[in-house]
Design a protein around this motif. Structure first.
Motif, short mmCIF file in Angstrom:
data_model
loop_
_atom_site.label_atom_id
_atom_site.label_comp_id
_atom_site.label_asym_id
_atom_site.label_seq_id
_atom_site.Cartn_x
_atom_site.Cartn_y
_atom_site.Cartn_z
N GLY A 93 6.32 9.08 -16.82
CA GLY A 93 5.88 7.71 -16.56
C GLY A 93 6.99 6.74 -16.22
N ILE A 94 8.24 7.09 -16.47
CA ILE A 94 9.34 6.16 -16.20
C ILE A 94 10.05 6.53 -14.90
CG2 ILE A 94 11.70 5.62 -16.92
CD1 ILE A 94 9.81 3.81 -18.14
N PHE A 95 10.34 7.78 -14.69
CA PHE A 95 11.13 8.14 -13.51
C PHE A 95 10.42 7.84 -12.18
CE2 PHE A 95 14.66 8.95 -15.63
CZ PHE A 95 15.37 10.13 -15.47
N PRO A 96 9.11 8.04 -12.05
CA PRO A 96 8.48 7.69 -10.76
C PRO A 96 8.74 6.25 -10.32
CG PRO A 96 7.03 9.09 -12.00
CD PRO A 96 8.18 8.79 -12.91
N PRO A 97 8.57 5.23 -11.19
CA PRO A 97 8.90 3.86 -10.74
C PRO A 97 10.36 3.71 -10.35
CG PRO A 97 7.54 3.77 -12.72
CD PRO A 97 7.92 5.20 -12.53
N LEU A 98 11.25 4.36 -11.10
CA LEU A 98 12.67 4.27 -10.77
C LEU A 98 12.97 4.98 -9.45
CD1 LEU A 98 14.23 4.85 -14.31
CD2 LEU A 98 14.25 2.73 -13.00
N LEU A 99 12.33 6.13 -9.24
CA LEU A 99 12.53 6.85 -7.98
C LEU A 99 12.03 6.03 -6.79
CD1 LEU A 99 11.52 10.48 -9.03
CD2 LEU A 99 13.73 9.82 -8.06
N LEU A 100 10.87 5.40 -6.97
CA LEU A 100 10.32 4.55 -5.89
C LEU A 100 11.30 3.45 -5.53
CD1 LEU A 100 6.64 4.26 -7.12
CD2 LEU A 100 7.32 5.02 -4.84
N SER A 101 11.84 2.80 -6.55
CA SER A 101 12.79 1.71 -6.31
C SER A 101 14.09 2.24 -5.72
CB SER A 101 13.05 0.96 -7.61
OG SER A 101 13.71 -0.25 -7.38
N TYR A 102 14.53 3.40 -6.21
CA TYR A 102 15.80 3.99 -5.76
C TYR A 102 15.73 4.38 -4.28
CZ TYR A 102 19.51 7.52 -5.31
OH TYR A 102 20.60 8.26 -4.90
N TYR A 103 14.65 5.09 -3.89
CA TYR A 103 14.56 5.54 -2.51
C TYR A 103 14.20 4.42 -1.54
CZ TYR A 103 15.25 10.41 -3.71
OH TYR A 103 15.82 11.59 -4.13
N ASP A 104 13.87 3.27 -2.07
CA ASP A 104 13.63 2.10 -1.22
C ASP A 104 14.93 1.37 -0.90
OD1 ASP A 104 11.47 0.35 -0.02
OD2 ASP A 104 12.50 -1.12 -1.26
N LEU A 105 16.04 1.83 -1.47
CA LEU A 105 17.35 1.21 -1.23
C LEU A 105 18.05 1.86 -0.05
CD1 LEU A 105 18.69 1.15 -4.91
CD2 LEU A 105 17.93 -0.84 -3.60
N PRO A 106 18.89 1.12 0.68
CA PRO A 106 19.77 1.73 1.68
C PRO A 106 20.71 2.72 0.98
CG PRO A 106 19.70 -0.65 1.96
CD PRO A 106 19.01 -0.35 0.67
N VAL A 107 21.14 3.74 1.70
CA VAL A 107 21.92 4.82 1.08
C VAL A 107 23.23 4.30 0.47
CG1 VAL A 107 20.95 6.70 2.43
CG2 VAL A 107 22.87 5.40 3.36
N ALA A 108 23.82 3.28 1.08
CA ALA A 108 25.09 2.75 0.55
C ALA A 108 24.88 2.17 -0.84
CB ALA A 108 25.67 1.70 1.49
N ILE A 109 23.75 1.47 -1.05
CA ILE A 109 23.48 0.87 -2.35
C ILE A 109 23.12 1.95 -3.36
CG2 ILE A 109 22.11 -0.85 -3.59
CD1 ILE A 109 21.72 -2.36 -1.04
N GLU B 287 0.83 -1.22 0.00
CA GLU B 287 0.00 0.00 0.00
C GLU B 287 0.86 1.26 0.00
OE1 GLU B 287 -3.12 0.45 -0.31
OE2 GLU B 287 -4.17 -1.41 0.20
N ASN B 288 1.96 1.22 0.75
CA ASN B 288 2.86 2.39 0.80
C ASN B 288 3.43 2.72 -0.58
OD1 ASN B 288 2.50 2.81 3.53
ND2 ASN B 288 4.29 1.58 4.13
N ILE B 289 3.76 1.71 -1.35
CA ILE B 289 4.28 1.95 -2.70
C ILE B 289 3.17 2.50 -3.61
CG2 ILE B 289 5.25 0.85 -4.77
CD1 ILE B 289 7.23 1.13 -2.44
N LEU B 290 1.98 1.92 -3.51
CA LEU B 290 0.86 2.35 -4.35
C LEU B 290 0.51 3.82 -4.11
CD1 LEU B 290 -1.44 1.65 -6.34
CD2 LEU B 290 -2.81 0.95 -4.36
N CYS B 291 0.59 4.27 -2.86
CA CYS B 291 0.15 5.63 -2.51
C CYS B 291 1.30 6.61 -2.31
CB CYS B 291 -0.68 5.57 -1.22
SG CYS B 291 -2.11 4.48 -1.35
#
Length: 1036
Positions: free
Chosen positions: A407-423, A391-395
């Motif tokens: 349409g492309i950068f939002p999915p990439l941003l979601l995945s990027y900010y879900d990573l630990p800062v080192a990764i 739900e957190n990803i959807l909203c």
């Protein structure tokens, strides 16, 4: 990125402060308060950075504040690194001084060192105060933004049981694939000599490149076109770069040309009359004038030649005059769901899949028909285990961001900010590489190490941490196009859109550019923030001096293939770019490295691989106390390493395969952090020579990967072999070469090889030039061996039962034995005198048995005494239900077995695909096509080669001027007595396909692969690198 920097600096400051307490020393005096303030300000800033990172996507003022913070963080990191390096240097000097003889001069030098240390401490203290004041100002400014306290993700996402999910299966593009292939193969009587253009147009992430790859790699396309060329064009467009890429793909080597006209001429010559397919991927430039020279150069291809273009712009389609424009539409929602669910639901139970399907469908709706978005989000959701996480990803508010590719950068941003800062830092570092660049996992991980992105723990070393990060990024679809190579290595790429995304995040910090393009640019403002760069140089005389202003660069990779006038600008570079962590000069035509390289105190990664003209390494490299990786692979003219290599106590990777290094310097045993040591060369001349003895390997307990131990004939003391403790290493590959400088053996070779017992987990073993009579007893205990090479061992008459090695996939043997019998297979003959094979079961019955169950490749090489190769008593076409021998054998090569009369039954009934028999007169007669008595037994094999070669005696080589009229194979052989080649030049050829095959050149040190040639080096040619002068003018 700022978050990762701040966290790293905090860790290092705390670490150094702890060192001061534990060792009761004051490394820097008078700035205790400033250091405490630094820690407090960094802690206060770190807690709001995640919120700031997200707000800067919409707020330019926040972005400016973050950039200022990053700049001062980089400066702070440099100061802290200088501080810790000074500590390391002083410790190393004290250890060295303890070993040195004492004298009046020594005490005078000691007082000088003390004075230098005081000055150094004062300088570091001044820099700490200066950086602290800058940080204070930035911390005060943050209050006006009202940032929330929000910490970034620190825990790594859960990983699946596999490294990453295979997402290579393409959904919803079968019709388009068939249409593209059909148009590529379709010939028209109306086209004449005109090269037709076919285009694939669509928005980023829609699957244009994937579709082009599917067509390019289709079997019918490979068969139809004589030449296939793939070039990633991208942006900014440069005609010369594209022309060079076409030539390099055609010939396999970078052209020694600079101007556009000769480049286009070379293209025309290379494709004249040949039916070719040229893929121009990701074309942006729609100016027809710029394309005209390249289009003209391609007109001389054969009828049916095609150009396949992928682009996001319709204006490019029109400019290219596409005969068949294909506009790629979005995937249907069901097709998008197939892409998403294949990744997101990998390894989940049916119950979990059903629980997340409804939310998953809503997330897929937001992908808007883009396969890259679906694949990226699938990788993100793979690690999410609760409904709340989904739900957190959807909203998430990041769906509202609209940047660059809608349409492309939002999915990439979601995945990027879900990573630990080192990764995150590891990912954004890849923005430095050009589009479509092929990266290598092991090398990239070492680059991450050099930048300080990887932190070791008590349970996991840095390389394993890096592999884990890589797998997470691969699962999230940040990496793609994986190709596994030998020995746990892997090559891969980034999708164009993902690359755009990385550059968006690292704007002004990374750049890849041709030096000529850089020289034409007037704006130098971006240099202030530039941290990582790749520069291609074709003419050092025109090297842009503006690059010297990029003084804060941390990574510099220079690509220079032809121009040798590199020394002067290189010296200026090293004097200006003093903050480099990584310096890569691989494949450059440099002859000498300036001694100033030793002043790069921050340097961790140094790559001179394939610098064939480089003659020596400066002794000052021993002053690079932070150095982790040194690569001099194929530096054939480098004869020795710096004598004080022992000072590089942080060195973890020393790669020197194919170099000219004659021995390792004494003291190598002090490099206890070494993980990679590709070669250990046993020096001749004893202790006085300054060479490390074999026993020093014993101290290097963490060695892994592949190790070549060369010149084992130089071993003078058997105890040194025992002290090396090879069996305790973590090696996967071991090469034991019993060559050397000594004409007479110093120790018994049978005893020596027993002492060099290999680790039990070994996968690759090579024993060469062994003059003993018995292979070691431990060889059959290596049950995980996948490749075994026992060749040039002319005294061995009996082989162990290699057939019992359960995982052996490739076997090369070249020994003295006269007969290969069933003992070689590892199964016993039946006791009643028959020729069958058997193995007793528990109740006395005959049990089924398999010899060489996994063997795929077998090479019987130069076994001149071999007369008989026994079968297992089956008639032609018969099957033995109790016995299987080599059931997976695909390739067989028999070479130089002049007395061998026939092949055994089990080989002839194996599922062979390739069979090669060379220099075997009896076999040639027996199996000759249509004529031999047993031709019918091999006629079903798809690829057969029997004695196809051209022989030229060494005495006649000087009469040959070029290769223009030579087809097939040129074989150079019987050059055992040539040991010294003082000069090397390239073979001359008009570009026609020619194979150069080399046999029996064990003492010949150089034979160079010529660009455009298919060179097959066989025989005793372990270090063949450059063409000897007598091959320079090969004629007809």
């Amino acid at each position: 990125m700022a978050d990762a920097l701040v966290s790293t600096i905090l860790e290092r400051i705390i670490s150094i402060a702890q060192y001061q307490v534990e060792h009761e020393v004051k490394l820097v005096v008078g700035v205790e308060k400033e250091i405490e303030d630094l820690k407090n300000n960094l802690l206060a800033t770190r807690d709001v950075l995640e919120d700031a990172e997200r707000k800067q996507l919409k707020d330019a003022i926040v972005k400016h504040w973050l950039n200022d913070l990053k700049d001062v963080s980089y400066d702070m990191d440099d100061v802290v690194d200088e501080w810790s390096t000074a500590v390391l240097k002083w410790e190393t000097e004290e250890a060295e001084n303890a070993l040195a003889p004492k004298s009046v001069a020594f005490y005078f030098l000691s007082s000088c060192w003390c004075f230098h240390r005081v000055a150094r401490r004062r300088d570091i203290a001044h820099k700490i105060k200066e950086v602290g004041e800058k940080l204070e100002d930035i911390v005060e400014r943050k209050t006006k933004f009202g940032f929330k306290l929000y910490r970034a993700i620190e825990k790594e996402p859960d990983r699946q049981t596999t490294s990453f999910v295979d997402v290579s299966r393409v959904h919803g593009r079968e019709d388009e694939k068939k249409r593209v292939i059909s148009k590529l193969l379709c010939s028209s009587s109306q086209e004449g000599r005109k090269v037709q253009v076919i285009s694939i147009e669509g928005m980023g992430g829609i699957g244009k490149t994937t579709l082009a790859q599917l067509a390019y790699n289709a079997d019918e396309i490979k068969t139809y076109f004589e030449k296939r060329i793939w070039v990633c064009v991208s942006h900014p467009f440069d005609e010369k770069t594209v022309a060079k890429a076409i030539i390099e793909d055609l010939s396999g080597a970078a052209p020694n040309l600079v101007e556009l006209e000769p480049l286009c001429k070379r293209i025309s010559e290379s494709i004249e009359g040949k039916k070719f397919l040229l893929v121009l991927d990701d074309v942006w430039e729609d100016n027809s004038i710029k394309w005209e020279p390249l289009k003209e150069s391609l007109k001389c291809g054969g009828p049916g030649s095609r150009i396949l273009v992928t682009t996001r712009k319709n204006s490019v389609v029109k400019m290219m005059e596409s005969a068949y424009p294909l506009v790629l539409g979005k995937l249907s929602e069901d097709e998008c769901w197939s892409v998403f669910s294949q990744v997101a639901f990998y390894g989940r139970s049916q119950e979990e899949c059903e629980m997340f399907t409804e939310i998953g469908r809503k997330i897929v709706h937001r992908c808007k028909g883009l396969p890259l978005a679906a694949k990226t989000l699938g990788g993100l959701m793979q690690s999410k285990r609760t409904t709340e996480d989904w739900e957190n990803i959807l909203c998430n508010e990041l769906w509202e961001i609209e940047e660059v590719e809608k349409g492309i950068f939002p999915p990439l941003l979601l995945s990027y900010y879900d990573l630990p800062v080192a990764i995150r830092s590891c990912f954004t570092y890849c923005a430095m590489f050009p589009k479509d660049h092929v990266m290598e996992r092991g090398k990239l991980i070492r680059m991450w190490m050099a930048q300080g992105y990887l932190k070791a723990s008590t349970s996991k070393e840095m390389e394993l941490v890096g592999k884990g990060y890589f797998e997470i990024l691969a699962t999230r679809a940040f990496f793609q196009d994986f190709q596994e190579t030998d020995e746990d290595s892997m090559k891969f790429k980034m999708h164009d859109i993902v690359h755009d995304f990385a550059q968006f995040l690292m704007k002004d910090e990374c750049f890849t550019v041709e030096a000529d393009v850089l020289r034409r640019q007037k704006n130098d403002s971006f240099y202030g923030r530039a941290r990582h760069a790749i520069i291609t140089v074709s003419n050092w005389a025109r090297f842009p001096e503006s690059i010297y202003n990029a003084r804060k660069l941390r990574s510099l990779l220079i690509r220079s293939y032809n121009d040798t006038a590199i020394s002067e600008p290189l010296l200026t570079l090293l004097r200006n770019l003093t903050y480099l962590r990584l310096f890569d000069l691989s494949s450059s035509p440099i002859e000498k490295i300036p001694s100033d390289v030793g002043k790069l105190l921050h340097l961790r990664y140094l790559d001179f691989s394939h610098c064939e003209w480089l003659k020596e390494l400066p002794e000052t490299i021993s002053e690079l106390y932070n150095l982790q990786s040194l690569d001099i692979t194929w530096c054939v003219s480098v004869k020795q390493l710096p004598q004080k290599m022992r000072k590089l106590t942080r060195l973890m990777h020393l790669e020197m395969h194919g170099s000219g290094v004659a021995f390792l310097p004494r003291g190598i045993e002090k490099l206890i952090l070494l993980r990679t040591l590709t070669n250990f060369v046993v020096g001749g001349g004893g202790v006085q020579s300054g060479a490390a003895n074999l026993g020093e390997l014993g101290n290097l307990s963490d060695l892994r990967g592949t190790l070549w131990i060369e010149k084992l004939r130089n071993v003078r003391d058997m105890n040194e072999a025992l002290k090396a403790e090879i069996k305790k290493k973590h090696l996967t590959g071991l090469y034991l070469l019993f060559n050397g400088d000594e004409t007479e053996l110093q120790v018994d070779e049978n005893a020596l090889i027993e002492a060099l017992q290999a680790p039990s987990n070994l996968q690759v073993l090579c024993i060469s030039e062994f003059r003993g009579t018995l292979l070691p007893k431990w060889i059959m205990s290596l049950t995980k061996l996948r490749r075994l090479d026992v060749s040039h061992c002319g005294s061995i008459e009996v082989l162990p039962p290699f057939g019992r090695l359960p995982y052996l996939e490739k076997l090369i043997i070249g020994v003295k034995t006269r007969k290969l019998d069933v003992g070689f297979l590892g199964i016993e003959t039946v006791g009643n005198g028959s020729d069958g094979i058997s193995k007793k079961g528990e109740n006395g019955e005959m049990a089924a048995v398999t010899a060489f169950p996994k063997l795929k490749e077998l090479c019987i090489w130069k076994m001149e005494e071999l007369e008989e190769w026994d079968g297992i008593g089956m008639g032609w076409g018969e099957k033995d239900t109790k016995t299987e021998v080599m059931p997976q054998l695909r390739e067989l090569e028999v070479k130089g077995c002049t007395k061998l009369k026939a092949l055994p039954d089990y080989v002839l009934t194996a599922p062979l695909v390739e069979l090669r028999m060379n220099e075997c007169p009896a076999l040639k007669e027996r199996y000759e096509k249509e004529k031999g008595e047993d031709w019918h037994k091999i006629s079903h094999i798809s690829e057969i080669e029997i004695n196809y070669q051209r022989k030229i005696k060494a005495a006649n080589l000087g009469k040959i001027k070029n290769l223009n009229h030579l087809g097939g194979t040129l074989r150079v052989m019987n050059l055992q007595n040539i040991a010294d080649v003082s000069e090397s030049k390239r073979l001359k050829s008009d570009g026609k396909k020619t194979e150069l095959q080399v046999d029996d050149c064990s003492r010949l040190p150089y034979l160079k692969e010529t660009p455009g040639r298919d060179i097959e080096s066989v025989g005793e040619c372990f270090e063949i690198l450059a063409a000897p002068y007598f091959l320079q003018d090969l004629e007809n």
